[in-house]
Design an enzyme around this catalytic site. Structure first.
Site, PDB file in Angstrom:
ATOM      1  N   TYR A   1      57.763   6.138  42.341  1.00  0.00           N
ATOM      2  CA  TYR A   1      58.023   6.832  41.076  1.00  0.00           C
ATOM      3  C   TYR A   1      58.752   5.923  40.084  1.00  0.00           C
ATOM      4  CZ  TYR A   1      56.768  11.678  42.260  1.00  0.00           C
ATOM      5  OH  TYR A   1      56.097  12.845  42.562  1.00  0.00           O
TER       6      TYR A   1
ATOM      7  N   LYS B   1      54.704   5.669  56.503  1.00  0.00           N
ATOM      8  CA  LYS B   1      53.371   5.104  56.760  1.00  0.00           C
ATOM      9  C   LYS B   1      53.606   3.665  57.232  1.00  0.00           C
ATOM     10  CE  LYS B   1      48.832   5.271  56.648  1.00  0.00           C
ATOM     11  NZ  LYS B   1      48.021   6.115  57.520  1.00  0.00           N
TER      12      LYS B   1
ATOM     13  N   ASP C   1      50.188  10.926  57.367  1.00  0.00           N
ATOM     14  CA  ASP C   1      48.895  11.612  57.520  1.00  0.00           C
ATOM     15  C   ASP C   1      48.951  12.583  58.696  1.00  0.00           C
ATOM     16  OD1 ASP C   1      49.140   9.341  59.112  1.00  0.00           O
ATOM     17  OD2 ASP C   1      47.047   8.720  58.918  1.00  0.00           O
TER      18      ASP C   1
ATOM     19  N   ASP D   1      57.072  14.706  47.829  1.00  0.00           N
ATOM     20  CA  ASP D   1      56.437  15.500  46.772  1.00  0.00           C
ATOM     21  C   ASP D   1      55.203  16.212  47.337  1.00  0.00           C
ATOM     22  OD1 ASP D   1      55.953  16.412  44.108  1.00  0.00           O
ATOM     23  OD2 ASP D   1      54.380  14.893  43.930  1.00  0.00           O
TER      24      ASP D   1
ATOM     25  N   ASP E   1      54.736  20.505  48.614  1.00  0.00           N
ATOM     26  CA  ASP E   1      53.721  21.437  48.094  1.00  0.00           C
ATOM     27  C   ASP E   1      52.896  22.009  49.241  1.00  0.00           C
ATOM     28  OD1 ASP E   1      54.425  20.702  45.410  1.00  0.00           O
ATOM     29  OD2 ASP E   1      52.347  21.066  44.787  1.00  0.00           O
TER      30      ASP E   1
HETATM   31  C1  IPM Z   1      58.342  18.016  41.703  1.00  0.00           C
HETATM   32  C2  IPM Z   1      57.408  17.738  40.558  1.00  0.00           C
HETATM   33  C3  IPM Z   1      57.854  16.471  39.854  1.00  0.00           C
HETATM   34  C4  IPM Z   1      57.739  15.322  40.849  1.00  0.00           C
HETATM   35  C5  IPM Z   1      57.118  16.150  38.547  1.00  0.00           C
HETATM   36  C6  IPM Z   1      57.171  17.303  37.579  1.00  0.00           C
HETATM   37  C7  IPM Z   1      57.667  14.907  37.910  1.00  0.00           C
HETATM   38  O1  IPM Z   1      56.095  17.675  41.011  1.00  0.00           O
HETATM   39  O2  IPM Z   1      59.543  18.175  41.463  1.00  0.00           O
HETATM   40  O3  IPM Z   1      57.888  18.090  42.848  1.00  0.00           O
HETATM   41  O4  IPM Z   1      56.662  14.762  41.022  1.00  0.00           O
HETATM   42  O5  IPM Z   1      58.761  14.987  41.446  1.00  0.00           O
HETATM   43 MN    MN Z   2      55.853  18.181  43.110  1.00  0.00          MN
END
Ligand code: IPM
Ligand code: MN
Length: 360
Positions: free
Chosen positions: A143, A189, A221, A245, A249
């Site tokens: 990042y 990884k 993975d 990240d 999700d």
């Molecule tokens: C998160 C979001 C952020 C990230 C974005 C909005 C920059 O997806 O907090 O998970 O990638 O960290």
């Molecule tokens: Mn995110």
């Protein structure tokens, strides 16, 4: 630290950000009325700041965030700003803030509530009782790595980790594991990436200071598969910025909806609370977004920043009670649910917080 006067900076941001933050503020209002002094100030971040100032966060707002006791964020981003260059996009507002405040530790609890077992796309018997935490490194890795760039012909980013960045997030991971089931899986990884080879080596070294914690390593993975196959195996998942990240999700879907997951971003001096989900521009302004993640951010804040575990527990109980009564936003609806709006479920949760709060 227990504070009597609390100063919060509120950054609603874009998309559904403002409408879910509004629900969290209802809960804060109840807590205020119960005798805790809370001052709030609201500022712009993300696309909202771009529209107003031409940049995704101003220096003044970063300064205000630094001066606040905690920052509450909604979400940033949206199709409107998608054609801007990377450094002028809404997301950059949040990334700059994380970096400026040194919020290197991102804690994302993943807990499956019994009342939402049927809201998940996964089988009940797989997800029942799931309760783990993703500890994501938040100010390093790809990042932020330099060099980075793009032209018409090529584009590149740099995944770089310094030993001290891995050490400090590893310590946070082990400390969290110590308060839980004492099991930590470090995800990398290391079969391919040098940055992960160092990650694995440093985590193993820090582990010597936490011999009571059971450490294992998984490739990312494989971990992505294990989260779906047998999520109950996890207690603490420790990982880098980009893997965290993605895996958070994925993990959110165990709970029924990404609209359920809150997170704390912690640094040596500051803390920021934000839902794991994004700004969901497709449903913004429709009063159908799930505010639970944002409200659970307030619960995390009282626990992590203000050391008020009882207030935190009360907020979590209020959310659970309202869900148990069958009230849902569409993302977590089941066959017999009462589907209600963002603002209505916010009202119900705030009212329940009021009923449950002990008199100060
Ligand atoms: C998160 C979001 C952020 C990230 C974005 C909005 C920059 O997806 O907090 O998970 O990638 O960290
Ligand atoms: Mn995110």
């Amino acid at each position: 630290m227990t504070k009597d006067r609390i100063k919060l900076l509120i950054l609603p941001g874009d998309g559904i950000g403002p409408e879910i933050v509004e629900q969290a503020l209802k809960v804060i209002d109840i807590i205020k009325k119960n005798g805790i002094m809370i001052e709030t100030e609201t500022e712009l971040i993300g696309g909202a700041a771009i529209d107003q100032y031409g940049i995704p966060i101003t220096r003044e707002v970063i300064q205000k965030a630094d001066n606040a006791d905690a920052v509450i964020l909604g979400a940033v981003g949206g199709t409107k700003w998608e054609s801007l260059p990377a450094d002028l996009r809404p997301e950059q507002g949040l990334l700059s803030l994380r970096k400026a405040l040194n919020l290197y530790a991102n804690i994302r609890p993943v807990k499956v509530l019994d009342s939402l077992l049927d809201s998940s796309t996964l089988k009940k018997e797989i997800i029942k009782g799931v309760d783990f935490v993703v500890v994501r490194e938040l100010t390093g890795g790809i990042y932020f790595g330099e060099p980075r760039g793009i032209d018409d012909n090529k584009a590149f980013n740099t995944e770089i980790y310094f030993k001290n960045e891995i050490e400090r997030i590893a310590r946070i991971g082990f400390q969290i594991a110590r308060k839980r089931k004492k099991k930590l899986v470090s995800v990398d990884k290391a079969n391919v990436l040098e940055s992960s080879m160092l990650w694995r080596k440093v985590v193993a070294k820090i582990h010597k200071d936490y011999p009571d914690i059971q450490l294992s390593h998984q490739y990312v993975d494989n971990c992505a598969m294990q989260i779906i196959k047998n999520p109950r195996q996890f207690d603490v998942i420790l990982t880098n910025n980009i893997f965290g990240d993605i895996l958070s999700d994925e993990s959110a879907m165990l709970t029924g909806s990404i609209g359920m997951l809150a997170s704390a971003s912690l640094g040596p001096k500051n803390s920021l609370y934000e839902p794991v989900h994004g700004s969901a521009p497709d449903i913004a302004g429709k009063d159908i977004a799930n505010p639970c993640a944002e409200i659970l951010c307030i619960a995390m804040m009282f626990d992590y920043t203000f050391n008020r575990a009882e207030i935190s527990r009360t907020i979590k109980n209020a959310v659970e009670d309202v869900l148990n009564q069958g009230f849902r936003t569409p993302d977590i609806a089941q066959a017999n649910s009462h589907i209600i709006s963002t603002s209505k479920i916010g009202d119900k949760i705030a009212r329940r917080v009021k009923e449950l709060l002990p008199a100060e």
